[in-house]
Motif scaffolding. Structure first.
Motif, PDB file in Angstrom:
ATOM      1  N   ASN A  67       0.785  -1.215   0.075  1.00  0.00           N
ATOM      2  CA  ASN A  67       0.053  -0.051   0.100  1.00  0.00           C
ATOM      3  C   ASN A  67       0.992   1.297  -0.093  1.00  0.00           C
ATOM      4  N   VAL A  68       0.856   2.241  -1.081  1.00  0.00           N
ATOM      5  CA  VAL A  68       1.573   3.179  -1.060  1.00  0.00           C
ATOM      6  C   VAL A  68       0.725   4.401  -1.562  1.00  0.00           C
ATOM      7  N   ASN A  69       1.185   5.695  -1.427  1.00  0.00           N
ATOM      8  CA  ASN A  69       0.664   6.800  -1.596  1.00  0.00           C
ATOM      9  C   ASN A  69       0.923   7.153  -3.017  1.00  0.00           C
ATOM     10  N   CYS A  70       0.015   7.537  -3.650  1.00  0.00           N
ATOM     11  CA  CYS A  70      -0.090   8.094  -5.498  1.00  0.00           C
ATOM     12  C   CYS A  70       0.701   9.065  -5.434  1.00  0.00           C
ATOM     13  N   ASP A  71       1.575   9.324  -6.361  1.00  0.00           N
ATOM     14  CA  ASP A  71       2.672  10.411  -6.407  1.00  0.00           C
ATOM     15  C   ASP A  71       1.897  11.834  -6.998  1.00  0.00           C
ATOM     16  N   VAL A  72       0.451  11.582  -7.637  1.00  0.00           N
ATOM     17  CA  VAL A  72      -0.213  12.786  -8.264  1.00  0.00           C
ATOM     18  C   VAL A  72      -1.091  13.188  -7.042  1.00  0.00           C
ATOM     19  N   THR A  73      -2.031  12.296  -6.349  1.00  0.00           N
ATOM     20  CA  THR A  73      -3.051  12.805  -5.490  1.00  0.00           C
ATOM     21  C   THR A  73      -2.426  12.675  -3.881  1.00  0.00           C
ATOM     22  N   ASN A  74      -1.505  11.802  -3.674  1.00  0.00           N
ATOM     23  CA  ASN A  74      -1.054  11.345  -2.468  1.00  0.00           C
ATOM     24  C   ASN A  74      -2.287  10.499  -1.868  1.00  0.00           C
ATOM     25  N   GLU A  75      -3.213   9.908  -2.503  1.00  0.00           N
ATOM     26  CA  GLU A  75      -4.134   9.094  -2.074  1.00  0.00           C
ATOM     27  C   GLU A  75      -3.409   7.563  -1.936  1.00  0.00           C
ATOM     28  N   PRO A  76      -3.779   6.810  -0.653  1.00  0.00           N
ATOM     29  CA  PRO A  76      -3.231   5.655  -0.634  1.00  0.00           C
ATOM     30  C   PRO A  76      -3.877   4.649  -1.449  1.00  0.00           C
ATOM     31  N   PRO A 127       6.847   0.411  -9.245  1.00  0.00           N
ATOM     32  CA  PRO A 127       6.905   1.515 -10.105  1.00  0.00           C
ATOM     33  C   PRO A 127       7.827   2.799  -9.631  1.00  0.00           C
ATOM     34  N   ALA A 128       8.224   3.307 -10.423  1.00  0.00           N
ATOM     35  CA  ALA A 128       9.120   4.500 -10.183  1.00  0.00           C
ATOM     36  C   ALA A 128       8.189   5.770  -9.739  1.00  0.00           C
ATOM     37  N   LYS A 129       7.178   5.750 -10.711  1.00  0.00           N
ATOM     38  CA  LYS A 129       6.017   6.623 -10.537  1.00  0.00           C
ATOM     39  C   LYS A 129       4.861   5.798 -10.265  1.00  0.00           C
ATOM     40  N   ARG A 130       4.303   6.442  -9.264  1.00  0.00           N
ATOM     41  CA  ARG A 130       3.087   5.501  -8.454  1.00  0.00           C
ATOM     42  C   ARG A 130       1.935   6.258  -8.814  1.00  0.00           C
ATOM     43  N   VAL A 131       1.017   5.641  -9.687  1.00  0.00           N
ATOM     44  CA  VAL A 131      -0.092   6.495  -9.774  1.00  0.00           C
ATOM     45  C   VAL A 131      -1.291   5.626  -9.766  1.00  0.00           C
ATOM     46  N   HIS A 132      -2.241   6.094  -8.960  1.00  0.00           N
ATOM     47  CA  HIS A 132      -3.519   5.525  -8.410  1.00  0.00           C
ATOM     48  C   HIS A 132      -4.324   4.929  -9.623  1.00  0.00           C
ATOM     49  N   PRO A 133      -4.723   3.816  -9.651  1.00  0.00           N
ATOM     50  CA  PRO A 133      -5.463   3.111 -10.782  1.00  0.00           C
ATOM     51  C   PRO A 133      -6.872   3.875 -11.112  1.00  0.00           C
ATOM     52  N   GLY A 134      -7.370   4.473 -10.218  1.00  0.00           N
ATOM     53  CA  GLY A 134      -8.358   5.522 -10.386  1.00  0.00           C
ATOM     54  C   GLY A 134      -8.347   6.551 -11.126  1.00  0.00           C
ATOM     55  N   ILE A 135      -7.070   7.187 -11.349  1.00  0.00           N
ATOM     56  CA  ILE A 135      -6.740   8.084 -11.972  1.00  0.00           C
ATOM     57  C   ILE A 135      -6.595   7.793 -13.473  1.00  0.00           C
ATOM     58  N   GLU A 136      -6.036   6.715 -13.805  1.00  0.00           N
ATOM     59  CA  GLU A 136      -5.979   6.345 -15.112  1.00  0.00           C
ATOM     60  C   GLU A 136      -7.140   5.973 -15.786  1.00  0.00           C
ATOM     61  N   ASP A 137      -8.134   5.368 -15.015  1.00  0.00           N
ATOM     62  CA  ASP A 137      -9.445   4.930 -15.682  1.00  0.00           C
ATOM     63  C   ASP A 137     -10.533   6.139 -15.419  1.00  0.00           C
TER      64      ASP A 137
END
Length: 179
Positions: A67-76, A127-137
């Motif tokens: 469980n990590v924080n998103c680099d864009v939104t800081n959402e876990p 991944p080096a850039k951690r992006v929440h899957p909810g942002i992508e979809d």
């Protein structure tokens, strides 16, 4: 580093052939390395050791989620990870770990600690850039995303009108089409 004692494999008493080890990695493991990038860790590492007369082959197979924080939104969010790694342990005159795939330990050693290799395997699997899957979809709704959208530059018709092209470029473009 007494907590990492469970990751020490005493190979001197093992018969030649294949041996299996299983490790369940959680947050306590990463606290020993003073690594706090993960909110929660649930990773299983299967280690297959093949003992030969002159060397050891270690095959690491990690799978699970962190469980990590998103680099864009800081959402876990939960980031699934899967990774494999092969390490060859050879015997030599002195300790040498300069090569990432080969570990040389002195003759007479009877154990090897695999904690550092498990740590690196898991950290590098994220991944080096951690992006929440909810942002992508597009399913994630958050205040931060709304604010980012509001503040992002818009490309409009006014911007296109303001872009006056230097007439010299037009002459150069003609050279490309003339053959």
């Amino acid at each position: 580093m007494k907590a990492l004692k469970d990751f020490t494999i005493q190979f001197v008493g093992l018969k030649a052939g294949e041996h299996s080890f299983e490790y369940n990695i959680d947050n306590a493991f990463f606290h020993n390395f003073e690594y706090d990038e993960f909110n929660k860790v649930n990773v299983r590492v299967d280690l297959r050791l093949i003992k030969k007369s002159t060397l050891l082959e270690l095959f690491f197979d990690a799978s699970g989620c962190v469980n990590v924080n998103c680099d864009v939104t800081n959402e876990p969010y939960d980031q699934n990870i899967e990774d494999k790694f092969k390490l060859v342990v050879k015997f030599g005159s002195e300790y040498n770990d300069e090569n990432e795939d080969i570990l040389i330990i002195p003759h007479g050693e009877y154990e090897v600690n695999v904690a550092q290799y498990i740590y690196e395997l898991i950290v590098l699997a994220v991944p080096a850039k951690r992006v929440h899957p909810g942002i992508e979809d597009g399913t994630l709704k958050s205040d931060i995303l709304s604010k980012l959208e509001e503040l992002s530059p818009k490309v409009g018709e006014n911007d296109k009108k303001n872009e006056d092209i230097d007439p010299r470029w037009n002459n150069l473009k003609k050279l490309l089409t003339d053959k």
